[in-house]
Design a protein around this motif. Sequence first.
Motif, PDB file in Angstrom:
ATOM      1  N   GLU A  56      -8.993  -1.246   1.328  1.00  0.00           N
ATOM      2  CA  GLU A  56      -8.236  -0.172   1.976  1.00  0.00           C
ATOM      3  C   GLU A  56      -9.001   0.444   3.137  1.00  0.00           C
ATOM      4  O   GLU A  56      -8.405   0.898   4.106  1.00  0.00           O
ATOM      5  CB  GLU A  56      -7.869   0.920   0.958  1.00  0.00           C
ATOM      6  CG  GLU A  56      -6.893   0.498  -0.092  1.00  0.00           C
ATOM      7  CD  GLU A  56      -7.563  -0.089  -1.317  1.00  0.00           C
ATOM      8  OE1 GLU A  56      -6.848  -0.379  -2.284  1.00  0.00           O
ATOM      9  OE2 GLU A  56      -8.801  -0.258  -1.330  1.00  0.00           O
ATOM     10  N   GLY A  57     -10.329   0.482   3.021  1.00  0.00           N
ATOM     11  CA  GLY A  57     -11.127   1.012   4.115  1.00  0.00           C
ATOM     12  C   GLY A  57     -10.928   0.223   5.397  1.00  0.00           C
ATOM     13  O   GLY A  57     -10.801   0.800   6.479  1.00  0.00           O
ATOM     14  N   LEU A  60      -4.203   3.446  -1.548  1.00  0.00           N
ATOM     15  CA  LEU A  60      -4.392   2.459  -2.614  1.00  0.00           C
ATOM     16  C   LEU A  60      -3.072   1.699  -2.760  1.00  0.00           C
ATOM     17  O   LEU A  60      -2.106   1.992  -2.045  1.00  0.00           O
ATOM     18  CB  LEU A  60      -4.781   3.149  -3.924  1.00  0.00           C
ATOM     19  CG  LEU A  60      -5.445   2.295  -5.014  1.00  0.00           C
ATOM     20  CD1 LEU A  60      -6.783   1.733  -4.565  1.00  0.00           C
ATOM     21  CD2 LEU A  60      -5.641   3.124  -6.282  1.00  0.00           C
ATOM     22  N   THR A  61      -3.005   0.746  -3.662  1.00  0.00           N
ATOM     23  CA  THR A  61      -1.719   0.083  -3.887  1.00  0.00           C
ATOM     24  C   THR A  61      -0.710   1.082  -4.444  1.00  0.00           C
ATOM     25  O   THR A  61      -1.056   1.977  -5.228  1.00  0.00           O
ATOM     26  CB  THR A  61      -1.843  -1.093  -4.872  1.00  0.00           C
ATOM     27  OG1 THR A  61      -2.160  -0.606  -6.167  1.00  0.00           O
ATOM     28  CG2 THR A  61      -2.883  -2.087  -4.415  1.00  0.00           C
ATOM     29  N   GLY A  62       0.556   0.890  -4.067  1.00  0.00           N
ATOM     30  CA  GLY A  62       1.605   1.742  -4.615  1.00  0.00           C
ATOM     31  C   GLY A  62       1.678   1.647  -6.123  1.00  0.00           C
ATOM     32  O   GLY A  62       1.929   2.641  -6.821  1.00  0.00           O
ATOM     33  N   ILE A  63       1.465   0.447  -6.664  1.00  0.00           N
ATOM     34  CA  ILE A  63       1.485   0.239  -8.116  1.00  0.00           C
ATOM     35  C   ILE A  63       0.482   1.161  -8.793  1.00  0.00           C
ATOM     36  O   ILE A  63       0.813   1.904  -9.729  1.00  0.00           O
ATOM     37  CB  ILE A  63       1.163  -1.229  -8.449  1.00  0.00           C
ATOM     38  CG1 ILE A  63       2.228  -2.168  -7.899  1.00  0.00           C
ATOM     39  CG2 ILE A  63       1.023  -1.420  -9.956  1.00  0.00           C
ATOM     40  CD1 ILE A  63       1.810  -3.631  -7.891  1.00  0.00           C
ATOM     41  N   SER A  64      -0.760   1.112  -8.332  1.00  0.00           N
ATOM     42  CA  SER A  64      -1.813   1.915  -8.957  1.00  0.00           C
ATOM     43  C   SER A  64      -1.591   3.404  -8.742  1.00  0.00           C
ATOM     44  O   SER A  64      -1.820   4.212  -9.648  1.00  0.00           O
ATOM     45  CB  SER A  64      -3.178   1.506  -8.396  1.00  0.00           C
ATOM     46  OG  SER A  64      -3.482   0.180  -8.758  1.00  0.00           O
ATOM     47  N   LEU A  65      -1.117   3.786  -7.548  1.00  0.00           N
ATOM     48  CA  LEU A  65      -0.916   5.210  -7.285  1.00  0.00           C
ATOM     49  C   LEU A  65       0.231   5.787  -8.102  1.00  0.00           C
ATOM     50  O   LEU A  65       0.146   6.922  -8.593  1.00  0.00           O
ATOM     51  CB  LEU A  65      -0.664   5.438  -5.792  1.00  0.00           C
ATOM     52  CG  LEU A  65      -1.871   5.246  -4.870  1.00  0.00           C
ATOM     53  CD1 LEU A  65      -1.466   5.462  -3.419  1.00  0.00           C
ATOM     54  CD2 LEU A  65      -3.021   6.185  -5.254  1.00  0.00           C
ATOM     55  N   THR A  74       0.826  -1.201   0.000  1.00  0.00           N
ATOM     56  CA  THR A  74       0.000   0.000   0.000  1.00  0.00           C
ATOM     57  C   THR A  74       0.866   1.257   0.000  1.00  0.00           C
ATOM     58  O   THR A  74       2.019   1.229   0.418  1.00  0.00           O
ATOM     59  CB  THR A  74      -0.896  -0.008   1.256  1.00  0.00           C
ATOM     60  OG1 THR A  74      -1.585  -1.254   1.302  1.00  0.00           O
ATOM     61  CG2 THR A  74      -1.911   1.107   1.245  1.00  0.00           C
ATOM     62  N   ALA A  75       0.293   2.356  -0.463  1.00  0.00           N
ATOM     63  CA  ALA A  75       0.965   3.657  -0.371  1.00  0.00           C
ATOM     64  C   ALA A  75      -0.095   4.733  -0.194  1.00  0.00           C
ATOM     65  O   ALA A  75      -1.302   4.457  -0.209  1.00  0.00           O
ATOM     66  CB  ALA A  75       1.812   3.924  -1.610  1.00  0.00           C
TER      67      ALA A  75
END
Length: 300
Positions: free
Chosen positions: A173-174, A210-215, A140-141
């Motif tokens: 994430e919530g 959100l995931t670091g990848i997506s962010l 996560t990030a």
Amino acid sequence: MADFPDLSRRGFLNRSAAVGGLFVVPGLLSACSRAGAGSTDGAGALDKLREQGFVRVAYANEAPYGYLEGKELKGEAPTLHREIFKALGVDELRPTLSEWDGLIPGLQAGKYDVVSAGMAITPERCANALFSEPEFISPTALMVKKGNPRKVTDLASAKAAGITVGVMSGAVEGSYAEGAGIPEDRIRTLQKPQDGADAVKGGRIDAFLLTGISLRWLARTNPQTEVTEAFVPELHGRKQYSPGGAVFRKGNEDLRDAFNRELKKIVADRSRYVELLREYGFGATELPPAALKTADLCKG
């Protein structure tokens, strides 16, 4: 340039519903497999692939995991899988586009040999297909305004700073934010990733989780933001790695095992892994831990 589908469809990779989670009747899938399985099955599958010179792979057109840009198949999974199959003596990936929820049924029906789409490893899917060892994890990030004015680095620091955190509607994430002790009135629900970026830029939330990848992918088109270093959250005392891998038909254990041998060489070489996948927002934080095994993940 490819028209990239919205990242909200994927969400967090350990949420099988959010990534088109497949809850199907095993008998139906085995019937499909018997009815239409291709010729590259069983103990000689790899030899057959070498002889024909290509492997059929499925993708779902979801950046940055697997997508078509012009005529080129790109993304984390195709890039990694191309490298592995070349090492195995199969030089070409031949892609087939599939809807996310059709990936495993199409595999079982023999329409392709491998799913190259960054699919989450879940017990439900393991009941119907073979997964490689994890090829990435999804830590996560937090997306914040440029300069990170509240100086947050993870959920503990977000709680301490008393900030407002945004999460995707229905996403895991919530639960991570709640589990970290962030008060409910400090958690805002958003419908899609761009909504989160817009809320950060507009000051309606202080950080988007959100995931670091997506962010990192999202930040490319939102330069007023930045993304913190990724971290592995915990929920109920368990680390949430959110791993994904390649998917093979049942009966193709030999092919899966050969794939795993080459995959192990890549994930054991940090610099090689990062060099291969940096373009897609993957870095050393996405390397799966050596102790994280698909057999354990399939047990739940």
